[in-house]
Design a protein around this motif. Structure first.
Motif, mmCIF file in Angstrom:
data_model
loop_
_atom_site.group_PDB
_atom_site.id
_atom_site.type_symbol
_atom_site.label_atom_id
_atom_site.label_comp_id
_atom_site.label_asym_id
_atom_site.label_seq_id
_atom_site.Cartn_x
_atom_site.Cartn_y
_atom_site.Cartn_z
ATOM 1 N N ASP A 1 0.901 -0.926 0.212
ATOM 2 C CA ASP A 1 -0.080 -0.188 0.234
ATOM 3 C C ASP A 1 0.855 0.927 -0.113
ATOM 4 O O ASP A 1 0.418 2.317 -0.886
ATOM 5 C CB ASP A 1 -1.120 0.004 1.163
ATOM 6 C CG ASP A 1 -1.700 0.997 1.405
ATOM 7 O OD1 ASP A 1 -2.919 1.023 0.356
ATOM 8 O OD2 ASP A 1 -2.032 2.230 2.505
ATOM 9 N N GLN A 2 1.976 1.261 0.406
ATOM 10 C CA GLN A 2 2.686 2.453 0.961
ATOM 11 C C GLN A 2 3.342 2.686 -0.719
ATOM 12 O O GLN A 2 3.201 3.736 -0.742
ATOM 13 C CB GLN A 2 4.282 2.429 1.741
ATOM 14 C CG GLN A 2 3.565 2.439 4.096
ATOM 15 C CD GLN A 2 4.408 2.139 4.408
ATOM 16 O OE1 GLN A 2 5.125 1.741 3.702
ATOM 17 N NE2 GLN A 2 4.123 2.748 5.113
ATOM 18 N N LYS A 3 3.864 1.197 -1.395
ATOM 19 C CA LYS A 3 4.666 1.832 -2.485
ATOM 20 C C LYS A 3 2.810 2.535 -3.308
ATOM 21 O O LYS A 3 4.225 2.764 -4.279
ATOM 22 C CB LYS A 3 5.035 0.539 -2.547
ATOM 23 C CG LYS A 3 5.878 -0.340 -2.540
ATOM 24 C CD LYS A 3 6.396 -1.621 -3.078
ATOM 25 C CE LYS A 3 7.718 -2.186 -2.049
ATOM 26 N NZ LYS A 3 8.924 -3.273 -2.473
ATOM 27 N N LYS A 4 1.863 1.593 -3.232
ATOM 28 C CA LYS A 4 1.556 2.755 -4.388
ATOM 29 C C LYS A 4 1.095 4.170 -4.323
ATOM 30 O O LYS A 4 0.653 4.048 -5.503
ATOM 31 C CB LYS A 4 0.054 1.642 -4.513
ATOM 32 C CG LYS A 4 0.305 0.286 -4.706
ATOM 33 C CD LYS A 4 -1.712 -0.740 -4.510
ATOM 34 C CE LYS A 4 -1.147 -2.277 -4.951
ATOM 35 N NZ LYS A 4 -2.728 -2.815 -4.937
ATOM 36 N N THR A 5 1.175 4.144 -2.458
ATOM 37 C CA THR A 5 0.786 5.663 -2.547
ATOM 38 C C THR A 5 1.867 6.467 -3.148
ATOM 39 O O THR A 5 1.460 7.441 -3.310
ATOM 40 C CB THR A 5 0.434 5.839 -0.845
ATOM 41 O OG1 THR A 5 -0.466 4.904 -0.752
ATOM 42 C CG2 THR A 5 0.059 7.339 -0.714
ATOM 43 N N CYS A 6 3.417 5.379 -2.729
ATOM 44 C CA CYS A 6 4.430 6.959 -3.694
ATOM 45 C C CYS A 6 4.275 7.045 -4.831
ATOM 46 O O CYS A 6 4.367 8.239 -5.310
ATOM 47 C CB CYS A 6 5.170 5.897 -3.554
ATOM 48 S SG CYS A 6 6.096 6.025 -1.418
ATOM 49 N N LEU A 7 3.457 6.087 -5.462
ATOM 50 C CA LEU A 7 3.814 5.917 -7.695
ATOM 51 C C LEU A 7 2.697 6.937 -7.584
ATOM 52 O O LEU A 7 2.927 7.874 -8.260
ATOM 53 C CB LEU A 7 3.584 4.438 -7.727
ATOM 54 C CG LEU A 7 4.592 3.689 -7.998
ATOM 55 C CD1 LEU A 7 3.940 1.996 -8.309
ATOM 56 C CD2 LEU A 7 6.087 3.918 -9.042
ATOM 57 N N GLU A 8 1.424 6.716 -6.761
ATOM 58 C CA GLU A 8 0.251 8.185 -7.018
ATOM 59 C C GLU A 8 0.895 9.274 -7.079
ATOM 60 O O GLU A 8 0.183 9.874 -7.439
ATOM 61 C CB GLU A 8 -0.654 7.522 -6.214
ATOM 62 C CG GLU A 8 -1.427 6.058 -6.041
ATOM 63 C CD GLU A 8 -2.980 5.763 -5.837
ATOM 64 O OE1 GLU A 8 -2.850 6.463 -4.240
ATOM 65 O OE2 GLU A 8 -3.669 4.858 -5.819
ATOM 66 N N TYR A 9 2.088 9.141 -6.034
ATOM 67 C CA TYR A 9 2.339 10.786 -5.814
ATOM 68 C C TYR A 9 3.132 11.250 -6.815
ATOM 69 O O TYR A 9 4.415 12.544 -6.685
ATOM 70 C CB TYR A 9 2.867 10.891 -4.391
ATOM 71 C CG TYR A 9 3.150 12.012 -3.455
ATOM 72 C CD1 TYR A 9 1.537 12.547 -3.270
ATOM 73 C CD2 TYR A 9 4.273 12.357 -2.715
ATOM 74 C CE1 TYR A 9 1.417 13.954 -1.912
ATOM 75 C CE2 TYR A 9 3.813 13.238 -1.977
ATOM 76 C CZ TYR A 9 2.976 14.158 -1.485
ATOM 77 O OH TYR A 9 3.293 15.125 -0.825
ATOM 78 N N GLY A 10 4.207 10.383 -7.562
ATOM 79 C CA GLY A 10 4.732 10.574 -8.379
ATOM 80 C C GLY A 10 5.877 10.052 -7.815
ATOM 81 O O GLY A 10 7.032 10.486 -8.694
ATOM 82 N N ILE A 11 7.010 9.709 -7.014
ATOM 83 C CA ILE A 11 7.636 9.304 -6.010
ATOM 84 C C ILE A 11 8.173 7.744 -6.672
ATOM 85 O O ILE A 11 7.257 6.198 -6.094
ATOM 86 C CB ILE A 11 7.045 9.234 -5.027
ATOM 87 C CG1 ILE A 11 7.695 10.391 -4.628
ATOM 88 C CG2 ILE A 11 8.929 8.273 -4.202
ATOM 89 C CD1 ILE A 11 7.649 10.455 -2.733
ATOM 90 N N VAL A 12 9.667 7.480 -7.683
ATOM 91 C CA VAL A 12 9.559 5.987 -8.076
ATOM 92 C C VAL A 12 10.759 6.017 -6.744
ATOM 93 O O VAL A 12 12.676 7.143 -7.526
ATOM 94 C CB VAL A 12 9.769 6.483 -9.267
ATOM 95 C CG1 VAL A 12 10.376 4.382 -9.643
ATOM 96 C CG2 VAL A 12 9.026 6.466 -10.424
#
Length: 379
Positions: A244-255
């Motif tokens: 879930d944290q990884k998905k949130t980061c991706l939605e935030y534009g963080i890779v």
């Protein structure tokens, strides 16, 4: 870099004019850039120089400002004026702006915009590790994580834009008692959903997200998981929340370039080896009860820090020692970490670890910490 010529000329001028205030000028004079189009009357940038000088020579800052305004000249300055209680405002010439636009256009074409000719070659030889967010995998990310995410991601992108070697990293705190507490909390929620009312421990995780997770497990497995261990629930919750944290980061534009697991430091023996290294250097000592302590007060910390408890359990400090060493061993020359406001107390202990491992951090890799009040990557 566009203001450097004006600023250096100005500093040289006022240092000559007020030599008795030179040290204060060098250390305390600042320039503020005006980016607010509704405040054009305050110039393109301003300085507090008269106020700084006034403290040294015991004169009225307004009078000092007038002396500076009357004497300072620069080809890129259209006008200069005294303002307020002792500030100086600068208005740049139209030609100066044209020269800037021409330079920006040239650099954009060559993809060199933002690179400093004097610093870029030096930093191109460096390798930056930018660690940010690094939340425990025990719940969803929150607004504080978003703040840290913005700071860390922008720093990382700036370094990459400047063609400096950099890696964005998330440190997964997936070892220790908090993971067991997570498993106990989910198990309690699952039992309740299975009509076996069970309270979550007072020091457990009370969030509704675990109740939702328990309902999802019941929908898939009914009561079949009641025989499973707390460790199974801990691993399940940790993996689900990390995803879930990884998905949130991706939605935030963080890779991220790397998701580093704390657990691997325990399993690989890196913690044991790092602690043994500091034991040999006599910066970690043992007490009669079997506990181990880092002599961090020798490096400016307010107290020594326990590395290994008397029950044989490693503390967070032990993992931090191994993690910092791991970063340097991977070839990183500069370590940047974005800390949450609730972690401001970590600054001294992490600097102590750096000094214990590598001596004066100014001469080797650095663990630089970012707090809420200020952002300082260079001293």
């Amino acid at each position: 870099m566009f203001f450097e010529s004006i600023q250096s000329s100005f500093i040289e001028y006022i240092s000559t004019l007020f030599p008795q205030a030179k040290d204060s000028i060098d250390n305390h004079v600042v320039f503020d850039y005006n980016t607010d189009s509704t405040r054009k009357q305050f110039g393109d940038f301003s300085t507090n120089a008269p106020l700084v000088i006034a403290k040294c020579i015991k004169k009225n800052p307004k009078d000092i400002a007038m002396v500076i305004v009357d004497g300072f000249k620069h080809s890129s300055i259209q006008s200069i004026e005294s303002a307020g209680i002792g500030f100086v405002n600068f208005h740049c010439t139209a030609q100066w702006y044209r020269e800037i636009l021409t330079l920006v256009k040239q650099q954009l074409v060559s993809s060199a915009f933002g690179l400093s000719s004097c610093e870029s070659q030096e930093y191109l030889k460096q390798n930056f590790n930018v660690e940010f967010i690094s939340a425990n995998p025990t719940g969803p990310l929150h607004i504080g994580s978003g703040r840290g995410g913005i700071i860390g991601d922008v720093l990382y992108r700036l370094l990459k834009k400047m063609r400096i070697k950099a890696s964005a990293e998330f440190y997964i705190n997936d070892a220790g008692k908090q993971i067991i507490k997570l498993g106990e909390s989910l198990f309690a929620r699952y039992k309740t959903v299975c009509e076996i009312p069970t309270d979550v421990k007072e020091d457990g995780y009370q969030g509704e997200y675990l109740l939702e997770m328990a309902h999802d497990l019941y929908a898939l497995h009914k009561k079949d998981l009641l025989s499973h261990s707390v460790e199974w629930f801990a691993d399940y919750a940790k993996d689900a929340l990390l995803l879930d944290q990884k998905k949130t980061c991706l939605e935030y534009g963080i890779v991220y370039d790397a998701w580093f697991s704390e657990k691997t430091l325990h399993e690989s023996g890196e913690i044991d080896r790092a602690v043994e290294l500091l034991l040999r250097r006599n910066v970690i000592y043992e007490k009669e009860d079997g506990s181990m302590w880092l002599a961090s007060t020798s490096f400016g910390d307010d107290k020594d820090r326990v590395v290994k408890r008397s029950d044989g359990q490693w503390t967070y400090i032990a993992a931090d020692i191994a993690y910092i060493k791991n970063k340097v061993d991977r070839g990183f020359t500069h370590l940047i970490c974005v800390l949450g406001q609730d972690h401001h107390g970590y600054v001294c202990r992490l600097k102590a670890i750096m000094q214990a491992l590598y001596g004066n951090p100014e001469h080797r890799s650095e663990e630089r910490r970012v707090g809420k009040e200020c952002l300082r990557l260079c001293r």
